[in-house]
Design a protein around this motif. Structure first.
Motif, PDB file in Angstrom:
ATOM      1  N   ASN A  57       0.494  -1.459   0.254  1.00  0.00           N
ATOM      2  CA  ASN A  57       0.073  -0.288   0.664  1.00  0.00           C
ATOM      3  C   ASN A  57       0.932   1.394  -0.172  1.00  0.00           C
ATOM      4  O   ASN A  57       1.938   1.448   0.889  1.00  0.00           O
ATOM      5  CB  ASN A  57      -0.957   0.037   1.700  1.00  0.00           C
ATOM      6  CG  ASN A  57      -2.203   1.081   1.304  1.00  0.00           C
ATOM      7  OD1 ASN A  57      -3.398   1.520   0.319  1.00  0.00           O
ATOM      8  ND2 ASN A  57      -1.520   2.435   1.800  1.00  0.00           N
ATOM      9  N   PHE A  58       0.774   2.149  -0.280  1.00  0.00           N
ATOM     10  CA  PHE A  58       0.909   3.660  -0.932  1.00  0.00           C
ATOM     11  C   PHE A  58       0.371   4.600  -0.368  1.00  0.00           C
ATOM     12  O   PHE A  58      -0.264   4.872  -0.867  1.00  0.00           O
ATOM     13  CB  PHE A  58       1.980   3.793  -2.451  1.00  0.00           C
ATOM     14  CG  PHE A  58       2.575   2.429  -2.571  1.00  0.00           C
ATOM     15  CD1 PHE A  58       3.856   2.718  -2.365  1.00  0.00           C
ATOM     16  CD2 PHE A  58       1.947   1.859  -3.249  1.00  0.00           C
ATOM     17  CE1 PHE A  58       4.695   1.242  -2.762  1.00  0.00           C
ATOM     18  CE2 PHE A  58       2.631   0.953  -3.706  1.00  0.00           C
ATOM     19  CZ  PHE A  58       4.770   0.250  -3.726  1.00  0.00           C
ATOM     20  N   GLY A  59       0.349   5.309   0.095  1.00  0.00           N
ATOM     21  CA  GLY A  59      -0.554   6.455   0.571  1.00  0.00           C
ATOM     22  C   GLY A  59      -0.324   7.473   0.845  1.00  0.00           C
ATOM     23  O   GLY A  59       1.016   8.118   1.719  1.00  0.00           O
ATOM     24  N   ASP A  60      -1.765   8.146   1.712  1.00  0.00           N
ATOM     25  CA  ASP A  60      -1.625   9.513   3.038  1.00  0.00           C
ATOM     26  C   ASP A  60      -2.415   9.170   4.382  1.00  0.00           C
ATOM     27  O   ASP A  60      -2.369   7.541   4.543  1.00  0.00           O
ATOM     28  CB  ASP A  60      -1.874  10.483   2.256  1.00  0.00           C
ATOM     29  CG  ASP A  60      -3.141  10.015   1.918  1.00  0.00           C
ATOM     30  OD1 ASP A  60      -3.995   9.701   2.249  1.00  0.00           O
ATOM     31  OD2 ASP A  60      -3.362  10.935   1.036  1.00  0.00           O
ATOM     32  N   SER A 110       6.759  11.522   0.299  1.00  0.00           N
ATOM     33  CA  SER A 110       5.854  11.220  -1.431  1.00  0.00           C
ATOM     34  C   SER A 110       5.896  10.563  -1.522  1.00  0.00           C
ATOM     35  O   SER A 110       6.863   9.751  -1.251  1.00  0.00           O
ATOM     36  CB  SER A 110       6.722  12.861  -2.175  1.00  0.00           C
ATOM     37  OG  SER A 110       7.551  12.287  -2.451  1.00  0.00           O
ATOM     38  N   LEU A 111       4.454  10.333  -2.779  1.00  0.00           N
ATOM     39  CA  LEU A 111       4.934   8.584  -3.686  1.00  0.00           C
ATOM     40  C   LEU A 111       6.396   8.514  -4.352  1.00  0.00           C
ATOM     41  O   LEU A 111       6.421   6.773  -4.760  1.00  0.00           O
ATOM     42  CB  LEU A 111       3.711   9.335  -4.354  1.00  0.00           C
ATOM     43  CG  LEU A 111       3.319   7.764  -5.228  1.00  0.00           C
ATOM     44  CD1 LEU A 111       2.665   6.670  -4.040  1.00  0.00           C
ATOM     45  CD2 LEU A 111       2.111   8.304  -5.975  1.00  0.00           C
ATOM     46  N   THR A 128       2.069  13.147  -0.511  1.00  0.00           N
ATOM     47  CA  THR A 128       1.377  13.964  -1.179  1.00  0.00           C
ATOM     48  C   THR A 128       1.808  12.876  -2.630  1.00  0.00           C
ATOM     49  O   THR A 128       3.236  12.256  -2.338  1.00  0.00           O
ATOM     50  CB  THR A 128       2.580  15.199  -1.439  1.00  0.00           C
ATOM     51  OG1 THR A 128       3.330  16.090  -1.563  1.00  0.00           O
ATOM     52  CG2 THR A 128       1.352  16.321  -0.768  1.00  0.00           C
ATOM     53  N   ILE A 129       1.406  13.615  -3.757  1.00  0.00           N
ATOM     54  CA  ILE A 129       1.926  12.813  -4.993  1.00  0.00           C
ATOM     55  C   ILE A 129       3.099  13.541  -5.656  1.00  0.00           C
ATOM     56  O   ILE A 129       4.489  12.928  -5.960  1.00  0.00           O
ATOM     57  CB  ILE A 129       0.787  12.369  -6.010  1.00  0.00           C
ATOM     58  CG1 ILE A 129      -0.516  11.678  -5.806  1.00  0.00           C
ATOM     59  CG2 ILE A 129       1.732  12.228  -7.185  1.00  0.00           C
ATOM     60  CD1 ILE A 129      -1.385  11.795  -6.764  1.00  0.00           C
ATOM     61  N   ARG A 130       3.264  14.601  -5.347  1.00  0.00           N
ATOM     62  CA  ARG A 130       4.451  15.853  -6.296  1.00  0.00           C
ATOM     63  C   ARG A 130       5.453  15.340  -5.111  1.00  0.00           C
ATOM     64  O   ARG A 130       5.075  15.434  -4.207  1.00  0.00           O
ATOM     65  CB  ARG A 130       4.090  17.034  -6.040  1.00  0.00           C
ATOM     66  CG  ARG A 130       2.776  16.639  -7.388  1.00  0.00           C
ATOM     67  CD  ARG A 130       3.417  17.185  -8.603  1.00  0.00           C
ATOM     68  NE  ARG A 130       3.848  18.638  -8.373  1.00  0.00           N
ATOM     69  CZ  ARG A 130       5.404  19.120  -8.958  1.00  0.00           C
ATOM     70  NH1 ARG A 130       5.604  17.862 -10.199  1.00  0.00           N
ATOM     71  NH2 ARG A 130       6.034  20.059  -9.183  1.00  0.00           N
ATOM     72  N   PRO A 131       6.675  15.797  -5.029  1.00  0.00           N
ATOM     73  CA  PRO A 131       7.775  15.517  -4.348  1.00  0.00           C
ATOM     74  C   PRO A 131       7.570  16.686  -3.392  1.00  0.00           C
ATOM     75  O   PRO A 131       6.722  17.475  -3.276  1.00  0.00           O
ATOM     76  CB  PRO A 131       8.785  15.859  -4.920  1.00  0.00           C
ATOM     77  CG  PRO A 131       8.491  15.779  -6.290  1.00  0.00           C
ATOM     78  CD  PRO A 131       7.926  16.153  -6.470  1.00  0.00           C
TER      79      PRO A 131
END
Length: 368
Positions: free
Chosen positions: A33-36, A124-125, A111-114
């Motif tokens: 899993n990847f996320g916030d 980040s992602l 976040t997706i962005r760095p």
């Protein structure tokens, strides 16, 4: 009067899968899993010692568990439905974590962005996926030791695993503090270009083939957002949510849908009904309609305007969609999970009852 039915775009499950998943081959021996924070099971707490204290965890774990919730997250319910244990955070090395059935790289605030110097989480992602690539390489070396192989995914598990993503909300959220609605919407393609790059890296470098991606939620319905950006009634919709933020979330989901068409993805909405408090925070301060004050976080005690006050949890969390003004209650997470697990949100829709992976079918090395 608070609406009884709340349109809840949060975490609508979609799949990009090669080959296409059907009831006959729907089996996930492991989950990565990847996320916030919506799917963080303790990564931020372990990685940067971020305080996630009481009353977080009170409903299910009876103590803080590193989750920004009163109990379980959607990913916890999904793991349970597949008869798999809850995912251990990649960043938590205490307690000899078991990664046999997967690993969680999600961290709150990501976040997706760095990330930059002002980011809540440095993970980040792109960093999370880099961590996965290293994790997989290390597992390949360590599993040569039979004792360690009892705690790590097998090579076959990596191939058959599902790779989950629940991220993007913080990119939109942060953008609104420096950009207009039009500028935020214009920023979405840049965010999604980064997302596409990461997906491709995971596919080509990480060997991932099954992807499970959640859409972002109605950002404008979070009590924190309403308290900050919704002071002008003209900026609110019929449900009392901030129009600009929900518009951006809708545009994000639509563009994510367009991006993922090539990956056979579709995004849908889930409807949460039966919650008597769809907008108010359960754990907060200030009373209805939002029960949220930016000056005091859930569980904190502070002196506000000469009075010592505490942001305490509500008496009945099952009546609330929102936990702390920014995250969702276990009850809301359970409801969304139950809707996902009907299979109606798969593309094509399919029934998922009795098609979950049977953990006994994997010949896991016996622990001695």
């Amino acid at each position: 009067m608070a609406p009884k039915v709340f349109m809840f775009r949060v975490l609508a499950m979609t799949l990009f899968i090669l080959p296409i998943v059907s009831p006959a081959n729907f089996s996930f021996p492991a989950v990565f899993n990847f996320g916030d924070s919506n799917s963080d099971t303790g990564g931020l707490a372990a990685g940067v010692a971020f305080p996630v204290g009481p009353p977080n965890g009170q409903t299910y774990f009876l103590m803080p568990s590193g989750r920004f919730c009163d109990g379980r997250l959607i990913i916890d319910f999904l793991m349970n439905a597949m008869d798999l244990p809850f995912l251990n955070p990649y960043l938590d090395s205490v307690g000899a974590p078991d990664f046999w059935t997967g690993c969680n790289f999600a961290t709150g605030g990501s976040t997706i962005r760095p990330a930059n110097a002002a980011s809540t989480s440095p993970f980040s992602l792109g960093i999370q996926v880099a961590q996965f690539v290293r994790f997989k390489a290390r597992v390949h070396l360590l599993t040569k030791d039979k004792k360690l192989s009892r705690y790590l995914p097998s090579e076959e598990s990596f191939k058959q695993a599902v790779y989950m993503f629940d991220i993007g909300q913080n990119d939109l959220d942060g953008a609104f503090y420096s950009k207009s609605e039009a500028e935020v919407i214009a920023f979405i393609p840049i965010i999604l270009t980064e997302f596409e790059t990461v997906i491709k890296r995971l596919y080509y470098e990480g060997g991932a083939r099954k992807f499970w991606i959640h859409s972002t939620g109605p950002l404008g319905c979070l009590p924190r957002i309403i308290a900050t950006f919704g002071k002008d009634p003209s900026k609110l919709d019929q449900f009392g949510c901030v129009n600009s933020h929900n518009h951006a979330a809708t545009q994000f989901n639509m563009q994510l849908h367009d991006l993922c068409t090539k990956f056979r993805l579709n995004l849908y909405e889930l409807c949460v009904s039966g919650f008597t408090q769809p907008l108010a925070a359960c754990c907060g301060y200030g009373g209805l309609p939002l029960n949220f004050d930016n000056r005091i976080a859930c569980g904190q005690t502070k002196n506000l305007n000469g009075s010592v006050v505490t942001a305490t949890p509500c008496n009945n969390t099952v009546e609330y969609v929102n936990w702390d003004g920014n995250h969702y209650t276990e009850a809301a997470n359970e409801h969304v999970s139950s809707q996902i697990l009907t299979g109606d949100y798969l593309d094509p829709p399919q029934r998922m009852i009795s098609i979950f992976w049977d953990s006994s079918s994997l010949n896991r090395p016996e622990k001695k």
